[in-house]
Design a protein around this motif. Structure first.
Motif, PDB file in Angstrom:
ATOM      1  N   ASP A   1      46.265  43.339  41.412  1.00  0.00           N
ATOM      2  CA  ASP A   1      45.240  43.318  40.386  1.00  0.00           C
ATOM      3  C   ASP A   1      44.560  41.940  40.452  1.00  0.00           C
ATOM      4  OD1 ASP A   1      44.161  44.237  37.678  1.00  0.00           O
ATOM      5  OD2 ASP A   1      45.042  42.281  37.225  1.00  0.00           O
ATOM      6  N   GLU A   2      43.220  41.958  40.405  1.00  0.00           N
ATOM      7  CA  GLU A   2      42.462  40.716  40.599  1.00  0.00           C
ATOM      8  C   GLU A   2      42.802  39.658  39.532  1.00  0.00           C
ATOM      9  OE1 GLU A   2      38.269  41.455  40.766  1.00  0.00           O
ATOM     10  OE2 GLU A   2      37.833  39.289  40.908  1.00  0.00           O
ATOM     11  N   LYS A   3      42.913  40.114  38.298  1.00  0.00           N
ATOM     12  CA  LYS A   3      43.196  39.192  37.196  1.00  0.00           C
ATOM     13  C   LYS A   3      44.573  38.534  37.377  1.00  0.00           C
ATOM     14  CE  LYS A   3      42.964  39.354  32.289  1.00  0.00           C
ATOM     15  NZ  LYS A   3      43.494  40.249  31.301  1.00  0.00           N
ATOM     16  N   LEU A   4      45.520  39.332  37.828  1.00  0.00           N
ATOM     17  CA  LEU A   4      46.873  38.817  38.042  1.00  0.00           C
ATOM     18  C   LEU A   4      46.874  37.775  39.162  1.00  0.00           C
ATOM     19  CD1 LEU A   4      49.979  39.172  37.474  1.00  0.00           C
ATOM     20  CD2 LEU A   4      49.980  40.755  39.391  1.00  0.00           C
ATOM     21  N   PHE A   5      46.159  38.083  40.238  1.00  0.00           N
ATOM     22  CA  PHE A   5      46.111  37.153  41.363  1.00  0.00           C
ATOM     23  C   PHE A   5      45.442  35.834  40.962  1.00  0.00           C
ATOM     24  CE2 PHE A   5      44.323  35.584  45.452  1.00  0.00           C
ATOM     25  CZ  PHE A   5      45.538  35.285  46.048  1.00  0.00           C
ATOM     26  N   ASN A   6      44.353  35.932  40.191  1.00  0.00           N
ATOM     27  CA  ASN A   6      43.691  34.706  39.725  1.00  0.00           C
ATOM     28  C   ASN A   6      44.626  33.881  38.855  1.00  0.00           C
ATOM     29  OD1 ASN A   6      41.361  35.226  41.074  1.00  0.00           O
ATOM     30  ND2 ASN A   6      40.378  36.272  39.351  1.00  0.00           N
ATOM     31  N   SER A   7      45.425  34.556  38.071  1.00  0.00           N
ATOM     32  CA  SER A   7      46.382  33.855  37.214  1.00  0.00           C
ATOM     33  C   SER A   7      47.426  33.126  38.072  1.00  0.00           C
ATOM     34  CB  SER A   7      47.034  34.867  36.285  1.00  0.00           C
ATOM     35  OG  SER A   7      47.888  34.237  35.390  1.00  0.00           O
ATOM     36  N   PHE A   8      47.815  33.771  39.163  1.00  0.00           N
ATOM     37  CA  PHE A   8      48.781  33.163  40.089  1.00  0.00           C
ATOM     38  C   PHE A   8      48.190  31.888  40.703  1.00  0.00           C
ATOM     39  CE2 PHE A   8      51.077  33.401  44.328  1.00  0.00           C
ATOM     40  CZ  PHE A   8      52.320  33.121  43.816  1.00  0.00           C
ATOM     41  N   ILE A   9      46.928  31.962  41.133  1.00  0.00           N
ATOM     42  CA  ILE A   9      46.285  30.782  41.731  1.00  0.00           C
ATOM     43  C   ILE A   9      46.178  29.668  40.693  1.00  0.00           C
ATOM     44  CG2 ILE A   9      44.102  29.915  42.716  1.00  0.00           C
ATOM     45  CD1 ILE A   9      43.892  32.405  44.300  1.00  0.00           C
ATOM     46  N   GLN A  10      45.842  30.036  39.462  1.00  0.00           N
ATOM     47  CA  GLN A  10      45.730  29.046  38.386  1.00  0.00           C
ATOM     48  C   GLN A  10      47.037  28.268  38.199  1.00  0.00           C
ATOM     49  OE1 GLN A  10      43.190  27.956  36.550  1.00  0.00           O
ATOM     50  NE2 GLN A  10      41.914  29.264  37.847  1.00  0.00           N
ATOM     51  N   LEU A  11      48.137  28.966  38.426  1.00  0.00           N
ATOM     52  CA  LEU A  11      49.456  28.347  38.279  1.00  0.00           C
ATOM     53  C   LEU A  11      49.585  27.148  39.225  1.00  0.00           C
ATOM     54  CD1 LEU A  11      52.143  29.078  36.831  1.00  0.00           C
ATOM     55  CD2 LEU A  11      52.778  30.359  38.849  1.00  0.00           C
ATOM     56  N   PHE A  12      49.137  27.330  40.461  1.00  0.00           N
ATOM     57  CA  PHE A  12      49.240  26.247  41.452  1.00  0.00           C
ATOM     58  C   PHE A  12      48.223  25.150  41.165  1.00  0.00           C
ATOM     59  CE2 PHE A  12      51.329  29.735  43.492  1.00  0.00           C
ATOM     60  CZ  PHE A  12      52.404  29.126  44.108  1.00  0.00           C
ATOM     61  N   ILE A  13      47.027  25.543  40.728  1.00  0.00           N
ATOM     62  CA  ILE A  13      46.011  24.533  40.411  1.00  0.00           C
ATOM     63  C   ILE A  13      46.521  23.666  39.261  1.00  0.00           C
ATOM     64  CG2 ILE A  13      43.679  24.193  39.485  1.00  0.00           C
ATOM     65  CD1 ILE A  13      42.880  26.768  41.010  1.00  0.00           C
ATOM     66  N   LYS A  14      47.113  24.316  38.278  1.00  0.00           N
ATOM     67  CA  LYS A  14      47.636  23.615  37.091  1.00  0.00           C
ATOM     68  C   LYS A  14      48.708  22.604  37.494  1.00  0.00           C
ATOM     69  CE  LYS A  14      50.048  24.808  32.934  1.00  0.00           C
ATOM     70  NZ  LYS A  14      51.071  25.784  32.675  1.00  0.00           N
ATOM     71  N   GLU A  15      49.607  23.026  38.418  1.00  0.00           N
ATOM     72  CA  GLU A  15      50.725  22.163  38.798  1.00  0.00           C
ATOM     73  C   GLU A  15      50.311  21.053  39.764  1.00  0.00           C
ATOM     74  OE1 GLU A  15      53.372  22.106  37.290  1.00  0.00           O
ATOM     75  OE2 GLU A  15      53.334  24.035  36.266  1.00  0.00           O
ATOM     76  N   SER A  16      49.151  21.212  40.438  1.00  0.00           N
ATOM     77  CA  SER A  16      48.774  20.186  41.413  1.00  0.00           C
ATOM     78  C   SER A  16      47.793  19.185  40.821  1.00  0.00           C
ATOM     79  CB  SER A  16      48.147  20.842  42.652  1.00  0.00           C
ATOM     80  OG  SER A  16      46.968  21.518  42.282  1.00  0.00           O
ATOM     81  N   THR A  17      47.397  19.380  39.552  1.00  0.00           N
ATOM     82  CA  THR A  17      46.459  18.430  38.949  1.00  0.00           C
ATOM     83  C   THR A  17      47.182  17.524  37.963  1.00  0.00           C
ATOM     84  OG1 THR A  17      45.912  20.148  37.332  1.00  0.00           O
ATOM     85  CG2 THR A  17      44.409  19.869  39.192  1.00  0.00           C
TER      86      THR A  17
END
Ligand code: FE2
Length: 272
Positions: free
Chosen positions: A256-272
């Motif tokens: 699901d697109e929304k789920l995948f975007n949420s997954f990517i957000q997880l990494f962006i959040k942790e790398s900033t």
């Protein structure tokens, strides 16, 4: 985005030598002490990861009984509490689970990542649901305990027969938990659905769209990510960036697109 781990595991660390796993298991009370101790998040996350890897070793190598599932569930519930409550430990766990691969650590990696996605997505989820989910995610591959390690770790292409055995592990897992009187609804979803794809091309049921439960989708997403980034004897693990790019470019119809975007957000959040 970087895969650089925060915690370097020493050579004599139990996760570095699977034959030692299980021998150094701490009881769940001791894990609770670690979780409640005033130690740096990196150390806390490392201790949690070590403990859960030992638990998975036991679970995959001993007969599955109701008591064993119960004993395994308690520390996982403690871990879920920690993921819910402690942002710093969550970040450290995300980095630790970015390397190393065995079936046991894979279960821990997928368990932790799925919990983090669930925490990120289900902001209103109650603590009990998160704990139940934690156990379900960690147990997702329990059916692999019934698969010959020669097939599990085969470097080359599987024969049709071997592939059939591998594809059967979700159903074998559900059967094992049922026999152990430990198959609740959430576990049924994570164990049976973690190889499904939203376009209906997954297994064992070829579920499509809404038939594919959100909890199953979360587990499937973490499972594929971990398989891509895992370092194995016969292949190098992909970097976080390369794995996320491949998933976006070639596998977007699996999730699901929304789920995948949420997954990517997880990494962006942790790398900033
Ligand atoms: Fe699996």
């Amino acid at each position: 985005m970087t895969a650089e781990p925060l915690v370097k595991l020493p050579e004599n660390h139990p996760t570095a030598d699977p034959s030692e796993w299980g021998k150094k298991n701490r009881p769940s009370e001791e894990l609770s002490l670690v979780l409640n101790a005033s130690i740096p998040p990196k150390e806390k996350a490392s201790a949690v990861f070590e403990h859960c890897s030992g638990l998975m070793h036991n679970l995959m190598n001993e007969p599955v009984t109701e008591q064993l599932i119960e004993e395994t569930s308690q520390p996982i519930i403690a871990l879920a509490e920690c993921v819910i409550a402690d942002e710093d430990v969550s970040g450290s766990l995300l980095r630790i689970t970015s390397h190393d691969y065995y079936t046991y650590t894979h279960c821990v990696n997928v368990g932790v990542k799925s919990l983090l996605i669930a925490k990120h997505m289900l902001k209103t989820a109650d603590d009990n649901l998160m704990k139940e989910l934690g156990v379900g995610f960690f147990l997702h591959d329990i059916g692999k305990s019934q698969v010959d390690p020669g097939i599990l770790n085969k470097p080359g292409k599987l024969t049709e027969e071997e592939f059939g055995i591998m594809r059967n592990h979700p159903e074998r897992g559900a059967e094992l938990l049922k026999q152990a009187n430990s198959l609740d609804e959430i576990r049924k979803i994570t164990v049976l659905q973690h190889h499904e794809k939203i376009d209906g091309t997954g297994y064992p049921y070829g579920l499509k769209g809404d038939e594919f439960h959100q909890f199953g989708q979360i587990c499937a997403l973490a499972d594929i990510y971990d398989a891509l980034t895992a370092e194995r004897s016969y292949k190098k693990g992909m970097t976080v960036f390369a794995a996320l790019k491949l998933m976006k470019d070639k596998m977007s119809h699996h999730f699901d697109e929304k789920l995948f975007n949420s997954f990517i957000q997880l990494f962006i959040k942790e790398s900033t």
